[in-house]
Design a protein around this motif. Sequence first.
Motif, PDB file in Angstrom:
ATOM      1  N   GLU A  89       4.002   9.437  -4.422  1.00 10.09           N
ATOM      2  CA  GLU A  89       4.788  10.354  -3.589  1.00 10.09           C
ATOM      3  C   GLU A  89       5.570   9.608  -2.503  1.00 10.09           C
ATOM      4  O   GLU A  89       6.713   9.937  -2.210  1.00 10.09           O
ATOM      5  CB  GLU A  89       3.881  11.421  -2.970  1.00 10.09           C
ATOM      6  CG  GLU A  89       3.336  12.384  -4.008  1.00 10.09           C
ATOM      7  CD  GLU A  89       2.407  13.438  -3.414  1.00 10.09           C
ATOM      8  OE1 GLU A  89       1.899  13.251  -2.281  1.00 10.09           O
ATOM      9  OE2 GLU A  89       2.177  14.451  -4.100  1.00 10.09           O
ATOM     10  N   THR A  90       4.952   8.582  -1.916  1.00  5.38           N
ATOM     11  CA  THR A  90       5.634   7.788  -0.898  1.00  5.38           C
ATOM     12  C   THR A  90       6.833   7.063  -1.510  1.00  5.38           C
ATOM     13  O   THR A  90       7.900   6.993  -0.904  1.00  5.38           O
ATOM     14  CB  THR A  90       4.661   6.789  -0.247  1.00  5.38           C
ATOM     15  OG1 THR A  90       3.570   7.513   0.321  1.00  5.38           O
ATOM     16  CG2 THR A  90       5.341   5.973   0.831  1.00  5.38           C
ATOM     17  N   ARG A  91       6.656   6.556  -2.731  1.00  7.46           N
ATOM     18  CA  ARG A  91       7.777   5.903  -3.425  1.00  7.46           C
ATOM     19  C   ARG A  91       8.926   6.875  -3.635  1.00  7.46           C
ATOM     20  O   ARG A  91      10.089   6.532  -3.451  1.00  7.46           O
ATOM     21  CB  ARG A  91       7.311   5.358  -4.781  1.00  7.46           C
ATOM     22  CG  ARG A  91       7.002   3.902  -4.772  1.00  7.46           C
ATOM     23  CD  ARG A  91       6.936   3.275  -6.152  1.00  7.46           C
ATOM     24  NE  ARG A  91       6.400   4.087  -7.222  1.00  7.46           N
ATOM     25  CZ  ARG A  91       5.114   4.143  -7.565  1.00  7.46           C
ATOM     26  NH1 ARG A  91       4.221   3.448  -6.903  1.00  7.46           N
ATOM     27  NH2 ARG A  91       4.721   4.885  -8.564  1.00  7.46           N
TER      28      ARG A  91
ATOM     29  N   GLU B 293       0.830  -1.200   0.000  1.00  7.76           N
ATOM     30  CA  GLU B 293       0.000   0.000   0.000  1.00  7.76           C
ATOM     31  C   GLU B 293       0.873   1.261   0.000  1.00  7.76           C
ATOM     32  O   GLU B 293       0.632   2.194  -0.766  1.00  7.76           O
ATOM     33  CB  GLU B 293      -0.911  -0.004   1.227  1.00  7.76           C
ATOM     34  CG  GLU B 293      -1.849   1.177   1.306  1.00  7.76           C
ATOM     35  CD  GLU B 293      -2.686   1.145   2.580  1.00  7.76           C
ATOM     36  OE1 GLU B 293      -2.916   2.233   3.134  1.00  7.76           O
ATOM     37  OE2 GLU B 293      -3.097   0.047   3.008  1.00  7.76           O
ATOM     38  N   LEU B 294       1.891   1.281   0.856  1.00  4.49           N
ATOM     39  CA  LEU B 294       2.776   2.448   0.925  1.00  4.49           C
ATOM     40  C   LEU B 294       3.560   2.624  -0.376  1.00  4.49           C
ATOM     41  O   LEU B 294       3.694   3.736  -0.881  1.00  4.49           O
ATOM     42  CB  LEU B 294       3.721   2.333   2.121  1.00  4.49           C
ATOM     43  CG  LEU B 294       3.054   2.442   3.497  1.00  4.49           C
ATOM     44  CD1 LEU B 294       4.029   2.080   4.600  1.00  4.49           C
ATOM     45  CD2 LEU B 294       2.476   3.828   3.721  1.00  4.49           C
TER      46      LEU B 294
ATOM     47  N   ASP C 128       1.795   4.222  -3.557  1.00  7.54           N
ATOM     48  CA  ASP C 128       1.595   5.655  -3.654  1.00  7.54           C
ATOM     49  C   ASP C 128       2.830   6.309  -4.284  1.00  7.54           C
ATOM     50  O   ASP C 128       3.951   6.112  -3.819  1.00  7.54           O
ATOM     51  CB  ASP C 128       1.347   6.233  -2.254  1.00  7.54           C
ATOM     52  CG  ASP C 128       1.171   7.728  -2.280  1.00  7.54           C
ATOM     53  OD1 ASP C 128       0.140   8.190  -2.801  1.00  7.54           O
ATOM     54  OD2 ASP C 128       2.075   8.437  -1.800  1.00  7.54           O
TER      55      ASP C 128
ATOM     56  N   LYS D  46       2.992  12.140   4.737  1.00  6.98           N
ATOM     57  CA  LYS D  46       3.498  10.846   4.252  1.00  6.98           C
ATOM     58  C   LYS D  46       4.775  10.435   4.973  1.00  6.98           C
ATOM     59  O   LYS D  46       4.977   9.259   5.285  1.00  6.98           O
ATOM     60  CB  LYS D  46       3.693  10.891   2.740  1.00  6.98           C
ATOM     61  CG  LYS D  46       2.354  10.905   2.029  1.00  6.98           C
ATOM     62  CD  LYS D  46       2.466  11.148   0.549  1.00  6.98           C
ATOM     63  CE  LYS D  46       1.111  11.494  -0.020  1.00  6.98           C
ATOM     64  NZ  LYS D  46       0.431  10.422  -0.643  1.00  6.98           N
TER      65      LYS D  46
ATOM     66  N   SER E   5       1.277  17.364   1.798  1.00  6.45           N
ATOM     67  CA  SER E   5       1.158  15.896   1.748  1.00  6.45           C
ATOM     68  C   SER E   5       2.470  15.233   2.125  1.00  6.45           C
ATOM     69  O   SER E   5       2.487  14.147   2.700  1.00  6.45           O
ATOM     70  CB  SER E   5       0.707  15.438   0.363  1.00  6.45           C
ATOM     71  OG  SER E   5       1.665  15.793  -0.619  1.00  6.45           O
TER      72      SER E   5
END
Length: 196
Positions: free
Chosen positions: A104-106, A98-99, A102, A136, A132
């Motif tokens: 931006e998280t990557r 899930e993380l 995303d 994050k 964001s």
Amino acid sequence: MAGIDRLISASLSQIIKKRLNSNELKNLERKLFLEHGMSIKLSIEHFDKFNETLKNIFNTDKNKFKNECINEIIKIKKINDNYSIKIIDQKLSDLILELCGDVETRKILICLFDNDLTIPQILKESKIPKTSGYRKIENLIINGLILESGKILSESKRISKYRCVFDEIKIEMKKNDIIIQGIINKKTFDKSTSIN
């Protein structure tokens, strides 16, 4: 608390709760709260306190019990100077997927694989919006995928630097199976009190 302790703490606390009988669990929870003011999950993030309390209430081999519980979550394999951590626990696998799903998280994780950066540096290098980005980054810290690696002095304030707990994350999809494997360096691995 460092290394992968926070990453595995939620899964490990659930497995420990399942494996203990109701009297052992009640006794462990009561002693952890009275002696350290902690839940099982929080005590795993400060594993010395969990280990000390477990030793006082557990009749069988506590190291064997601890290792059996950890082996339900991750499999550890030494590769040269690094360690390969294969995620076995389904909830932990789902969280990482899930993380990493995303964008931006990557970007945040990718800029922290080889670098120790402050939050402003992370936002600048990953080119994501502040609003964001802060949220994050906080989420990644809470879930144990990034951890504090030190502090630096900036404008007479000490601010934290962060890095990804893994040096590399491999996600492999096969028919009826998803394999998530992280490569962790020896320095980070050795700071993990729950697995050492």
